[in-house]
Write a protein that holds these residues in place. Sequence first.
Motif: not given
Length: 307
Positions: A220-231
């Motif tokens: 993904t290019d939206d690393v921060d948003a996906v990282r929040r979902k992963a958390t």
Amino acid sequence: MTVGVALNAADAPNQVDATVRLAQEAAAAGLRSAWFGQTFGADSPQLAAIVGREVPGLQVGTSAIPVFGRHPLPVAGQALTAQAATHGRYHLGLALGTKLLTETGFGLPFERPIARLREFLTVLRQLTQTGTADFHGELLTATTPVPARVSGAEDGVPILVAAMGPQALRVSGELADGILPYLAGPRALADHIVPALTAAAEAAGRPAPRVVALVPGVVTDDVDAVRRKATEYLAFYERIPSYARVIELSGGRRASDLAVIGDEKTVAAQVRRYRDAGATEVVFSGTEMAGDEDRRRTWALLGELAS
């Protein structure tokens, strides 16, 4: 190295139909295997059998069926039927399960899990290899007054275990064909998991088992948003001691620290780290963390790595 994906379409209007469509898409992208989890919903061996019939050439497996609340006889029947349905492309994954789900779900005490795993594996190997069993253990009894064979599955079923702790790795090295570690990063694999597994297999006079590393990951290019979902998505595992331990051994603080998230170059480099750490196969999970565009982008990269 084989590269695959774990498929989860539990929120679809029809989970079976949606799973088949995802598997077809994964195969078209060049992926080699599809794996299906097991909780209290869809029956993973049935899903694997259906997908294996609908998508020829794709390896399919369960990751993983808990040994508590089940008996080797019906599990062997499920596995052998799936193996016949897929003409030899099915892989059976087992797990110890968790105290939380075992005791709240089944009302069973989560006691002596390693002893239960050892007996379960011993019986399963007899059943899947010979179609018969005559086992009287401390925790399990399994005999076959009538044959337990399934025509078309005479070559047996590869058996893997979601093992990461020292005792489970010892049993798996002695009795299983491989392991299915999840949230175990390259450091934990290289320093703890693979050496313990290999040593146990060598001591038992068996070849080195497979190491199928299951990895949550998204291109993904939206690393921060996906990282929040992963958390949020992975926080459940932080409550389970075995996962908390392996996250720490991997150098992580949160489960999401083990998620592989980034652009193609970043993710490809991480997949190579798993291979270098001893993984014979890498299976990406976490389609729930990504939209369709990122999922397709992830699968396209993994298909390239598989080739």
